[in-house]
Design an enzyme around this catalytic site. Structure first.
Site, PDB file in Angstrom:
ATOM      1  N   ASP A 101      35.255  40.251 169.483  1.00  0.00           N
ATOM      2  CA  ASP A 101      36.143  41.055 170.315  1.00  0.00           C
ATOM      3  C   ASP A 101      35.868  42.531 170.042  1.00  0.00           C
ATOM      4  O   ASP A 101      35.111  42.881 169.140  1.00  0.00           O
ATOM      5  CB  ASP A 101      37.609  40.705 170.063  1.00  0.00           C
ATOM      6  CG  ASP A 101      38.040  40.966 168.637  1.00  0.00           C
ATOM      7  OD1 ASP A 101      37.310  41.667 167.914  1.00  0.00           O
ATOM      8  OD2 ASP A 101      39.102  40.476 168.240  1.00  0.00           O
ATOM      9  N   ASP A 125      40.493  30.891 172.626  1.00  0.00           N
ATOM     10  CA  ASP A 125      40.446  31.083 171.178  1.00  0.00           C
ATOM     11  C   ASP A 125      41.857  31.282 170.662  1.00  0.00           C
ATOM     12  O   ASP A 125      42.735  31.753 171.396  1.00  0.00           O
ATOM     13  CB  ASP A 125      39.584  32.293 170.809  1.00  0.00           C
ATOM     14  CG  ASP A 125      40.374  33.592 170.930  1.00  0.00           C
ATOM     15  OD1 ASP A 125      40.851  34.089 169.892  1.00  0.00           O
ATOM     16  OD2 ASP A 125      40.531  34.108 172.057  1.00  0.00           O
ATOM     17  N   CYS A 175      41.823   9.998 165.733  1.00  0.00           N
ATOM     18  CA  CYS A 175      40.976  11.172 165.497  1.00  0.00           C
ATOM     19  C   CYS A 175      39.782  10.800 164.621  1.00  0.00           C
ATOM     20  O   CYS A 175      39.951  10.161 163.577  1.00  0.00           O
ATOM     21  CB  CYS A 175      41.790  12.288 164.838  1.00  0.00           C
ATOM     22  SG  CYS A 175      40.827  13.768 164.456  1.00  0.00           S
ATOM     23  N   CYS A 193      37.868  12.832 162.859  1.00  0.00           N
ATOM     24  CA  CYS A 193      37.505  13.858 161.879  1.00  0.00           C
ATOM     25  C   CYS A 193      37.487  13.288 160.460  1.00  0.00           C
ATOM     26  O   CYS A 193      38.060  12.229 160.181  1.00  0.00           O
ATOM     27  CB  CYS A 193      38.447  15.061 161.971  1.00  0.00           C
ATOM     28  SG  CYS A 193      40.050  14.849 161.143  1.00  0.00           S
ATOM     29  N   CYS A 239      40.989  12.513 158.895  1.00  0.00           N
ATOM     30  CA  CYS A 239      41.666  11.313 159.397  1.00  0.00           C
ATOM     31  C   CYS A 239      40.934  10.033 159.011  1.00  0.00           C
ATOM     32  O   CYS A 239      41.554   8.974 158.875  1.00  0.00           O
ATOM     33  CB  CYS A 239      41.826  11.408 160.914  1.00  0.00           C
ATOM     34  SG  CYS A 239      43.017  12.673 161.426  1.00  0.00           S
ATOM     35  N   HIS A 258      41.111  18.973 160.491  1.00  0.00           N
ATOM     36  CA  HIS A 258      41.756  18.169 161.533  1.00  0.00           C
ATOM     37  C   HIS A 258      42.256  19.029 162.684  1.00  0.00           C
ATOM     38  O   HIS A 258      42.043  18.684 163.860  1.00  0.00           O
ATOM     39  CB  HIS A 258      42.921  17.366 160.967  1.00  0.00           C
ATOM     40  CG  HIS A 258      43.757  16.769 162.056  1.00  0.00           C
ATOM     41  ND1 HIS A 258      43.341  15.677 162.795  1.00  0.00           N
ATOM     42  CD2 HIS A 258      44.945  17.161 162.600  1.00  0.00           C
ATOM     43  CE1 HIS A 258      44.249  15.407 163.722  1.00  0.00           C
ATOM     44  NE2 HIS A 258      45.227  16.300 163.626  1.00  0.00           N
TER      45      HIS A 258
END
Length: 378
Positions: free
Chosen positions: A92, A265, A303, A305, A308, A334
């Site tokens: 940014d 974002d 999930c 990930c 998890c 996660h």
């Protein structure tokens, strides 16, 4: 070098699935982008981010200018080498942080003068300076320097900020030298739909590689934010990526995707993790709650990930209660995965021409369950 290809449009909404090609890789949209303020997504390594499905990440011009300084990053070979991330990066311009975080700032048509929160040094930041810093940092996508009005703000103040943003955009375009970076403009206008329209219509003729909607999620009611996004997004070129800045909850992204937004974002996944909270199917769970102490189920059985697949809610609750640093990493893994998976699911629904049903299902689901007092809508 930079190209946005629209693959599929929803017949019932403005949603679209696309591919944004950059020098460091392609971003499949819609997509959530994790925020790495100081050239790192807090508590996560690049390998964690790749496993979570991240394709493009953010870094913060304002904070990196203050520390370590863009000269140090440039000497390392730019942000990609400095932080060990091989994919696309967006920086940014620093405008939002200057206007929201810095004290004793003075704004003029030339730029902003503010006091560093680190050592009290007086710092001047202009459109030309913001571009120079971002060119030294070396991200794929850089943002024009803008004035982000607060909420609430008078119409007169928002008019002045919008006019200044347009003037500064012209100066950013003139100052930009690197051809391997894409400059995005930022549409301002506060909560005034007519000012948003005027700003967007003034920016579109510059034919920049992408356009962002800024100045939202700054304290205004969600209803107003959704109205502003719905008004602004369709005004932006269909063949360029549209980026909604600072927004990353399920409901906000869902409605923005329906309005035609491609990129998002937000710091929320890692910030919540540092407060011991997990995002599960659009709800926020406080793992300090007693109900998790003997809950041996995965955080989210659906999930994929690492967190998890490996750990129980009880274990995560223990780590949070004990203030173990591992808790923040596991919850961040996660939470980032959760938001990226959500935008991936929206993308797949668009490609399969079922986004309207997908959106309706999630709209119904994203309601605080009165029988779940520990769950909060995201």
């Amino acid at each position: 070098m930079f190209e946005f290809v629209c693959q599929q449009e929803c017949a019932h909404t403005q949603a679209r699935a696309g591919l944004f090609h950059t020098p460091h890789g392609t971003v499949a949209t819609p997509r959530f982008m994790p925020v790495g303020t100081l050239a790192n997504v807090k508590t996560l390594t690049p390998e964690h981010l790749k496993a979570a499905g991240a394709q493009m990440i953010l870094a913060n011009t304002y904070h990196l200018h203050l520390q370590p300084g863009e000269d140090i990053v440039a000497a390392a070979g730019g942000l990609h080498c400095f932080m060990g991330w091989s994919g696309p990066i967006l920086t940014d311009s620093g405008g939002f942080q200057v206007f929201s975080l810095s004290e004793m700032r003075q704004i003029s048509d030339q730029g902003v003068v503010f006091r560093s929160p680190h050592d009290g040094q007086i710092i001047e930041l202009s459109p030309e300076g913001a571009i120079a810093i971002q060119e030294a940092l070396g991200a794929d996508v850089i943002m024009a320097f803008d004035e982000c009005p607060p909420y609430p703000a008078s119409r007169e103040a928002v008019i002045q900020a919008t006019q200044r943003t347009l003037q500064w955009l012209e100066r950013c375009i003139v100052a930009k030298q690197r051809s391997d970076q894409a400059l995005f403009a930022i549409v301002q206008g506060g909560v005034y739909a007519d000012l948003r329209r005027e700003c967007a219509e003034a920016m579109v003729p510059y034919d920049l590689p992408g356009y962002a909607i800024g100045g939202v999620s700054v304290g205004e009611p969600n209803r107003i934010m959704h109205e502003i996004v719905a008004v602004t997004a369709p005004l932006l070129p269909v063949h360029k990526p549209r980026y909604l800045m600072g927004v990353g909850t399920h409901l906000e992204m869902l409605r923005a995707i329906a309005a035609g937004v491609d990129l998002f974002d937000c710091v929320i996944p890692t910030r919540l993790a540092r407060h011991g909270c997990a995002i599960v199917q659009g709800q926020r769970w406080n793992l300090k709650n007693a109900r998790f102490r003997r809950d041996y189920e995965p955080l989210d059985p659906t999930c994929p990930c690492y967190t998890c697949r490996t750990f129980s809610r009880a274990y995560l609750s223990h780590l949070v209660r004990a203030k173990e640093l591992l808790a923040y990493t596991l919850l961040s893994i996660h939470n980032v995965t959760e938001l990226i998976r959500f935008t991936q699911a929206a993308r797949q629904a668009i490609l399969e021409e079922r986004f309207a049903a997908f959106a309706a299902e999630w709209e119904q689901r994203l309601v605080v369950d009165a029988e779940e007092p520990d769950a909060a809508l995201l």
